[in-house]
Design a protein around this motif. Structure first.
Motif, mmCIF file in Angstrom:
data_model
loop_
_atom_site.group_PDB
_atom_site.id
_atom_site.type_symbol
_atom_site.label_atom_id
_atom_site.label_comp_id
_atom_site.label_asym_id
_atom_site.label_seq_id
_atom_site.Cartn_x
_atom_site.Cartn_y
_atom_site.Cartn_z
ATOM 1 N N ASN A 156 -9.613 2.514 2.675
ATOM 2 C CA ASN A 156 -9.261 1.728 1.554
ATOM 3 C C ASN A 156 -10.096 1.944 0.302
ATOM 4 O O ASN A 156 -11.230 1.796 0.635
ATOM 5 C CB ASN A 156 -8.812 0.215 1.897
ATOM 6 C CG ASN A 156 -8.178 -0.541 0.539
ATOM 7 O OD1 ASN A 156 -8.241 -0.052 -0.295
ATOM 8 N ND2 ASN A 156 -7.136 -1.302 1.108
ATOM 9 N N PRO A 157 -9.803 2.308 -0.993
ATOM 10 C CA PRO A 157 -10.637 2.713 -1.929
ATOM 11 C C PRO A 157 -11.188 1.367 -2.455
ATOM 12 O O PRO A 157 -12.567 1.325 -2.876
ATOM 13 C CB PRO A 157 -9.856 3.314 -2.966
ATOM 14 C CG PRO A 157 -8.511 3.066 -2.651
ATOM 15 C CD PRO A 157 -8.388 2.934 -1.328
ATOM 16 N N VAL A 158 -10.700 -0.010 -2.182
ATOM 17 C CA VAL A 158 -11.179 -1.063 -2.492
ATOM 18 C C VAL A 158 -12.515 -1.176 -2.045
ATOM 19 O O VAL A 158 -13.439 -2.123 -2.448
ATOM 20 C CB VAL A 158 -10.165 -2.258 -2.443
ATOM 21 C CG1 VAL A 158 -10.556 -3.622 -2.334
ATOM 22 C CG2 VAL A 158 -8.935 -1.938 -2.970
ATOM 23 N N TYR A 159 -12.847 -0.857 -0.620
ATOM 24 C CA TYR A 159 -14.094 -1.205 0.166
ATOM 25 C C TYR A 159 -15.046 -0.162 -0.040
ATOM 26 O O TYR A 159 -16.220 -0.183 0.556
ATOM 27 C CB TYR A 159 -13.699 -0.928 1.725
ATOM 28 C CG TYR A 159 -12.515 -2.023 2.092
ATOM 29 C CD1 TYR A 159 -12.235 -3.256 1.309
ATOM 30 C CD2 TYR A 159 -11.743 -1.525 3.352
ATOM 31 C CE1 TYR A 159 -11.230 -3.916 1.809
ATOM 32 C CE2 TYR A 159 -10.909 -2.683 3.612
ATOM 33 C CZ TYR A 159 -10.464 -3.734 2.845
ATOM 34 O OH TYR A 159 -9.587 -4.428 3.310
ATOM 35 N N ILE A 169 0.805 -1.100 -0.070
ATOM 36 C CA ILE A 169 0.136 0.066 -0.002
ATOM 37 C C ILE A 169 0.917 1.477 0.145
ATOM 38 O O ILE A 169 1.841 1.230 0.826
ATOM 39 C CB ILE A 169 -0.970 -0.039 1.028
ATOM 40 C CG1 ILE A 169 -2.094 -0.957 1.257
ATOM 41 C CG2 ILE A 169 -1.466 1.518 1.405
ATOM 42 C CD1 ILE A 169 -2.877 -1.091 0.118
ATOM 43 N N GLU A 170 0.527 2.299 -1.000
ATOM 44 C CA GLU A 170 1.354 3.284 -0.876
ATOM 45 C C GLU A 170 1.562 4.096 0.499
ATOM 46 O O GLU A 170 0.487 4.350 1.364
ATOM 47 C CB GLU A 170 0.537 4.273 -1.857
ATOM 48 C CG GLU A 170 1.615 5.589 -2.181
ATOM 49 C CD GLU A 170 0.922 6.675 -3.045
ATOM 50 O OE1 GLU A 170 1.499 7.586 -3.214
ATOM 51 O OE2 GLU A 170 -0.344 6.259 -3.323
ATOM 52 N N GLY A 171 2.688 4.521 0.846
ATOM 53 C CA GLY A 171 3.123 5.060 1.979
ATOM 54 C C GLY A 171 3.212 3.852 3.275
ATOM 55 O O GLY A 171 3.697 4.436 4.269
ATOM 56 N N SER A 189 -5.248 8.322 2.714
ATOM 57 C CA SER A 189 -3.844 7.490 2.090
ATOM 58 C C SER A 189 -3.041 7.553 3.419
ATOM 59 O O SER A 189 -3.134 8.550 4.333
ATOM 60 C CB SER A 189 -3.113 8.463 1.156
ATOM 61 O OG SER A 189 -2.131 8.048 0.806
ATOM 62 N N LEU A 190 -2.296 6.311 3.449
ATOM 63 C CA LEU A 190 -1.365 6.370 4.424
ATOM 64 C C LEU A 190 -0.027 7.494 4.312
ATOM 65 O O LEU A 190 0.565 7.753 5.206
ATOM 66 C CB LEU A 190 -0.396 5.118 4.323
ATOM 67 C CG LEU A 190 -1.532 3.792 4.680
ATOM 68 C CD1 LEU A 190 -0.708 2.608 5.035
ATOM 69 C CD2 LEU A 190 -2.109 4.278 6.145
#
Length: 220
Positions: free
Chosen positions: A187-190, A88-90, A206-207
């Motif tokens: 999380n955009p997946v959710y 995951i980014e970050g 975002s992290l």
């Protein structure tokens, strides 16, 4: 704040879509149909919880241990064959930043230990964690707070002195029931999965929106 506890899938590893795919494939091998939508309420929960419910609903005479093992086999085969599973980014930057500041870290994931260790080593952060826990080895999975209570104990601190980073409703619920401060990565997946993480103390998209210094500065 004395310690930070990370979830893994969906927080460190962008793996939830692959988990869904492998769950469906494993069920199909045993003659049980399943859609991606039916998998979504189980984000953040263990494979034992997922397959146990599907075995009951189908009234199939299937060994829970056998089908769970098969799903994990399929998953590891996928990622070992250069399946597209990335951090995951970050996430890695945040882990390294906390470690540079000597913050004790724990990993508390519902995944099996083999998956946890594979990814942490692949991404070069295994040695950053003082404690690594697999919910598959505990009596209860998230949303039960057992894994977070145990992580805090093994870190030598109280759960109320820990910051938990989660992404799924079950994990956020577990963290808050344990008495910890919880940061929810949205999380955009959710996005369309009905995941409610609003009970978290902080929500981030975002992290990269949070830094080690910002977490260290949380007053709990």
């Amino acid at each position: 704040m004395k310690a930070v506890i990370f979830d893994m899938d969906g927080v460190i590893v962008d793996s939830e879509a692959v988990h869904i795919k492998m769950k469906i494939q494993a069920l199909e091998e045993y003659g049980i149909a399943c859609s991606p939508e039916e998998c979504m309420p189980y984000f953040g929960r263990s494979s034992n919880a997922f397959f146990s419910d599907f075995i009951k609903k189908s009234a199939a005479h299937i060994s829970l241990q056998e089908i769970v093992a098969r799903k994990h086999q399929l998953f590891l085969q996928y990622v070992a064959n250069d399946g597209n599973v990335n951090p995951i980014e970050g996430a890695l930057e945040l882990i390294h930043g906390l470690r540079r500041n000597n913050i004790p870290l724990a990993l508390a994931s519902s995944s099996v230990r083999s998956n946890i260790e594979w990814f942490l080593k692949k991404f070069g952060v295994f040695d950053c964690f003082d404690v690594v826990l697999s919910g598959a080895e505990l009596s209860e999975s998230k949303p039960n707070p057992e894994i977070y209570l145990l992580a805090a104990k093994k870190l030598g601190t109280g759960p109320q002195e820990c910051v938990v980073i989660e992404d799924a409703e079950a994990g956020v619920t577990a963290a808050k029931m344990a008495g910890s401060y919880c940061i929810a990565y949205c999380n955009p997946v959710y996005k369309n999965c009905g995941q409610d993480v609003s009970s978290a103390d902080m929500l981030v998209n975002s992290l990269t929106d949070i830094s080690a210094e910002r977490i260290i500065g949380i007053n709990i």
